[in-house]
Design a protein around this motif. Structure first.
Motif, PDB file in Angstrom:
ATOM      1  N   PRO A  39       0.806  -1.225  -0.124  1.00  0.00           N
ATOM      2  CA  PRO A  39       0.098  -0.057  -0.051  1.00  0.00           C
ATOM      3  C   PRO A  39       0.677   1.476  -0.032  1.00  0.00           C
ATOM      4  O   PRO A  39       0.071   2.281  -0.216  1.00  0.00           O
ATOM      5  CB  PRO A  39      -0.867  -0.267   1.224  1.00  0.00           C
ATOM      6  CG  PRO A  39      -0.780  -1.423   1.636  1.00  0.00           C
ATOM      7  CD  PRO A  39       0.578  -1.932   1.174  1.00  0.00           C
ATOM      8  N   LEU A  59      -1.099  -9.386  -3.887  1.00  0.00           N
ATOM      9  CA  LEU A  59      -0.945  -8.074  -4.690  1.00  0.00           C
ATOM     10  C   LEU A  59       0.826  -7.833  -4.599  1.00  0.00           C
ATOM     11  O   LEU A  59       1.200  -7.089  -5.357  1.00  0.00           O
ATOM     12  CB  LEU A  59      -1.256  -6.920  -4.018  1.00  0.00           C
ATOM     13  CG  LEU A  59      -2.986  -7.062  -4.266  1.00  0.00           C
ATOM     14  CD1 LEU A  59      -3.517  -5.779  -3.708  1.00  0.00           C
ATOM     15  CD2 LEU A  59      -3.692  -7.472  -5.532  1.00  0.00           C
ATOM     16  N   PHE A 102     -12.410  -7.128   2.204  1.00  0.00           N
ATOM     17  CA  PHE A 102     -10.979  -7.137   1.636  1.00  0.00           C
ATOM     18  C   PHE A 102     -10.167  -6.779   2.973  1.00  0.00           C
ATOM     19  O   PHE A 102      -9.873  -5.878   3.279  1.00  0.00           O
ATOM     20  CB  PHE A 102     -11.012  -5.858   0.657  1.00  0.00           C
ATOM     21  CG  PHE A 102      -9.711  -6.282  -0.232  1.00  0.00           C
ATOM     22  CD1 PHE A 102      -8.331  -5.811   0.066  1.00  0.00           C
ATOM     23  CD2 PHE A 102      -9.692  -6.503  -1.621  1.00  0.00           C
ATOM     24  CE1 PHE A 102      -7.481  -5.812  -0.583  1.00  0.00           C
ATOM     25  CE2 PHE A 102      -8.738  -6.681  -2.403  1.00  0.00           C
ATOM     26  CZ  PHE A 102      -7.448  -6.401  -1.898  1.00  0.00           C
ATOM     27  N   ASP A 128      -5.710 -10.211   1.531  1.00  0.00           N
ATOM     28  CA  ASP A 128      -6.230  -9.985   0.065  1.00  0.00           C
ATOM     29  C   ASP A 128      -5.030  -8.908  -0.374  1.00  0.00           C
ATOM     30  O   ASP A 128      -5.058  -8.762  -1.405  1.00  0.00           O
ATOM     31  CB  ASP A 128      -7.488  -9.372  -0.139  1.00  0.00           C
ATOM     32  CG  ASP A 128      -8.649 -10.249   0.333  1.00  0.00           C
ATOM     33  OD1 ASP A 128      -8.862 -11.275  -0.155  1.00  0.00           O
ATOM     34  OD2 ASP A 128      -9.408  -9.933   1.496  1.00  0.00           O
ATOM     35  N   ILE A 129      -4.206  -8.437   0.586  1.00  0.00           N
ATOM     36  CA  ILE A 129      -3.100  -7.637   0.131  1.00  0.00           C
ATOM     37  C   ILE A 129      -1.940  -8.419  -0.377  1.00  0.00           C
ATOM     38  O   ILE A 129      -1.260  -8.272  -0.994  1.00  0.00           O
ATOM     39  CB  ILE A 129      -2.533  -6.642   1.368  1.00  0.00           C
ATOM     40  CG1 ILE A 129      -3.619  -5.754   1.765  1.00  0.00           C
ATOM     41  CG2 ILE A 129      -1.512  -6.175   1.146  1.00  0.00           C
ATOM     42  CD1 ILE A 129      -3.813  -4.517   0.710  1.00  0.00           C
ATOM     43  N   HIS A 185      -7.245   2.520   3.643  1.00  0.00           N
ATOM     44  CA  HIS A 185      -7.743   0.917   3.164  1.00  0.00           C
ATOM     45  C   HIS A 185      -9.006   1.081   2.612  1.00  0.00           C
ATOM     46  O   HIS A 185      -9.461   0.589   1.599  1.00  0.00           O
ATOM     47  CB  HIS A 185      -7.724  -0.052   4.375  1.00  0.00           C
ATOM     48  CG  HIS A 185      -7.594  -1.534   3.886  1.00  0.00           C
ATOM     49  ND1 HIS A 185      -6.749  -2.151   3.286  1.00  0.00           N
ATOM     50  CD2 HIS A 185      -8.803  -2.253   3.675  1.00  0.00           C
ATOM     51  CE1 HIS A 185      -6.953  -3.316   3.156  1.00  0.00           C
ATOM     52  NE2 HIS A 185      -8.468  -3.515   3.390  1.00  0.00           N
ATOM     53  N   TYR A 222      -6.235  -8.074   5.109  1.00  0.00           N
ATOM     54  CA  TYR A 222      -4.872  -8.046   4.714  1.00  0.00           C
ATOM     55  C   TYR A 222      -4.457  -9.517   3.990  1.00  0.00           C
ATOM     56  O   TYR A 222      -3.583  -9.403   2.878  1.00  0.00           O
ATOM     57  CB  TYR A 222      -3.888  -8.467   5.966  1.00  0.00           C
ATOM     58  CG  TYR A 222      -2.553  -8.219   5.953  1.00  0.00           C
ATOM     59  CD1 TYR A 222      -1.903  -7.243   5.383  1.00  0.00           C
ATOM     60  CD2 TYR A 222      -1.838  -9.263   6.300  1.00  0.00           C
ATOM     61  CE1 TYR A 222      -0.685  -7.229   4.939  1.00  0.00           C
ATOM     62  CE2 TYR A 222      -0.584  -9.361   5.933  1.00  0.00           C
ATOM     63  CZ  TYR A 222       0.223  -8.284   5.224  1.00  0.00           C
ATOM     64  OH  TYR A 222       1.353  -8.224   5.193  1.00  0.00           O
ATOM     65  N   HIS A 243      -9.029   2.701  -0.924  1.00  0.00           N
ATOM     66  CA  HIS A 243      -8.109   1.986  -2.146  1.00  0.00           C
ATOM     67  C   HIS A 243      -8.658   0.567  -2.162  1.00  0.00           C
ATOM     68  O   HIS A 243      -8.573   0.160  -3.331  1.00  0.00           O
ATOM     69  CB  HIS A 243      -6.769   2.204  -1.995  1.00  0.00           C
ATOM     70  CG  HIS A 243      -6.268   3.510  -1.984  1.00  0.00           C
ATOM     71  ND1 HIS A 243      -6.554   4.618  -0.909  1.00  0.00           N
ATOM     72  CD2 HIS A 243      -5.738   4.382  -3.070  1.00  0.00           C
ATOM     73  CE1 HIS A 243      -5.826   5.593  -1.663  1.00  0.00           C
ATOM     74  NE2 HIS A 243      -5.652   5.458  -2.735  1.00  0.00           N
ATOM     75  N   TYR A 244      -9.185  -0.105  -1.144  1.00  0.00           N
ATOM     76  CA  TYR A 244      -9.440  -1.506  -1.323  1.00  0.00           C
ATOM     77  C   TYR A 244     -10.831  -1.966  -0.644  1.00  0.00           C
ATOM     78  O   TYR A 244     -11.321  -3.063  -1.357  1.00  0.00           O
ATOM     79  CB  TYR A 244      -8.217  -2.271  -0.393  1.00  0.00           C
ATOM     80  CG  TYR A 244      -6.925  -1.960  -0.806  1.00  0.00           C
ATOM     81  CD1 TYR A 244      -6.405  -2.585  -2.039  1.00  0.00           C
ATOM     82  CD2 TYR A 244      -6.012  -1.321   0.222  1.00  0.00           C
ATOM     83  CE1 TYR A 244      -5.126  -2.439  -2.431  1.00  0.00           C
ATOM     84  CE2 TYR A 244      -4.883  -1.217  -0.264  1.00  0.00           C
ATOM     85  CZ  TYR A 244      -4.355  -1.591  -1.502  1.00  0.00           C
ATOM     86  OH  TYR A 244      -3.006  -1.369  -1.871  1.00  0.00           O
TER      87      TYR A 244
END
Length: 405
Positions: free
Chosen positions: A70, A109, A101, A105-106, A91, A103, A94-95
């Motif tokens: 991020p 990325l 959604f 799901d981070i 968060h 962590y 942006h997400y």
């Protein structure tokens, strides 16, 4: 409902099983390598600091992982679950909401698509670093090594690479010593924010994804209300920590192991340190070359680490400062230390019998920004000209800088 109840029962059984096993652990039945070191202070005080560490003086660190994605700096995985915090607001924008959604799901990325460990290690050696430390796991419980214990690791997810193993190979090619940092001990209480929910707004009372039992192996089980310290008091968690860090030690046999805490968990921590030392002795023909460092005065048992600070006097025991050129993780618009600031810090630390371990901030993609490259170039020019007065030295009776009287 029955499925959810079944999962809860399984988690309870696992926790109770861990509790029974950890009680045995506290009585000295943890698996540990045979050797001269035992999990007692008296035994660990036999430790002799290896010359390689005393000679090295300067190490570089990759405090790097999914939390860089991020571009918001350190502790994102915790702060994104703290309602109203800047990271939480970022968060949401942006997400999406962390009940949907999270962590978990981070992590996918983080691709590290520009990461070239061989190129970076050659640069670090040219700059003057004599050892290199890779992140093993931060408080986010995501392992950067090829773990058989934790499915949340960089071989299974994200870059799908053995980050620790590739850093280690690159360091060996350059003839540099290699270390790994573990921040797992604090993870069990640190990550409890993922189990919460909003107190206000349209999602009030809706649990964040950390409360979902399907992801309990990432976010940990819920801690008891009184388990709020930096290091957990839960013996089941402590046993899990031991198994994971022992796997790291056994599979990679690092020259240095760093804990982001005081020595963890009493006799459990002593057992891990004695295992590290005994493993090294067996591997190295009877000679102990491994270093363990944690944030606690050593009294000769290990290397004391001081985060973002220095010891203010000459220490009889070798020690280490750990710090970063910028934020711990990449953050947009962050300000970096200058080369002069880093060099002045290094000289002061070395005069007091210490080493400097400094984090070189990588982008989420894995490369370095131009201003970071410029800083490293300036440090390299200085170490090439002045390294004889740094590397391989021992402290004199006078230390630090002092104005003329």
């Amino acid at each position: 409902m029955k499925s959810n109840l079944f999962r809860k029962c399984i988690v309870l059984i696992l926790l109770l099983t861990g509790l029974v096993c950890s009680v045995s652990a506290q009585t000295g039945k943890l698996t540990v390598a045979e050797g001269p070191y035992k999990p007692t202070d008296e035994s660990l005080q036999q430790y002799q600091y290896p010359d390689w560490f005393r000679d090295a003086k300067l190490g570089f660190w990759a405090h790097w992982g999914p939390q860089a994605v991020p571009r918001q700096g350190d502790w994102y995985a915790k702060k994104m679950y703290q309602e109203g915090s800047p990271d939480y607001k970022y968060h949401l924008e942006h997400y999406g909401h962390p009940s949907v959604f999270g962590y978990k799901d981070i992590i996918p990325l983080w691709k590290a698509e520009k990461w070239d460990p061989d190129k970076l290690m050659a640069l670090y050696k040219k700059t003057g670093a004599k050892y290199f430390v890779s992140m093993g796991s931060h408080h986010d419980n995501f392992f950067l090594w090829n773990s058989k214990i934790n499915r949340w690791n960089a071989v299974n997810m994200g870059p799908k690479k053995d980050v620790v193993g590739l850093w280690q190979q690159a360091a060996k090619k350059q003839g540099m010593k290699f270390g790994v940092s573990e921040h797992l001990g604090a993870s069990y209480t640190w990550f409890q924010s993922a189990h919460l929910s909003d107190k206000d707004g349209p999602k009030a009372g809706v649990p964040y994804d950390g409360a979902n039992l399907d992801y309990q192996d990432l976010y940990h089980a819920s801690a008891t209300a009184d388990d709020k310290g930096w290091l957990t008091t839960n013996p089941a968690f402590q046993l899990e920590w031991y198994r994971c860090i022992k796997e790291l030690v056994d599979n990679y046999q690092p020259d240095l192991l760093y804990s982001d805490s005081p020595m963890p968990f009493g006799d459990v921590g002593r057992t891990l340190i004695s295992h590290l030392y005994n493993e090294e002795i067996a591997k190295n023909g009877g000679k102990l070359e491994a270093v363990y460092t944690c944030k606690q005065p050593s009294e000769g048992k290990w290397v004391q680490d001081v985060e973002r600070g220095v010891i203010d006097t000459l220490s009889p025991y070798p020690w280490q400062t750990d710090t970063s050129i910028g934020d711990w993780y990449y953050r947009t618009g962050q300000k970096y230390k200058t080369a002069n600031e880093i060099i002045q810090m290094l000289v002061d630390i070395v005069s007091k019998n210490g080493n400097l371990l400094i984090n070189v901030v990588q982008t989420p993609e894995g490369d370095l920004e131009p201003d970071m490259l410029q800083i490293l170039d300036e440090i390299g020019v200085w170490t090439a000209a002045n390294g004889e007065g740094i590397y391989g030295t021992r402290p004199w009776k006078t230390f630090g800088e002092k104005s003329a009287e």
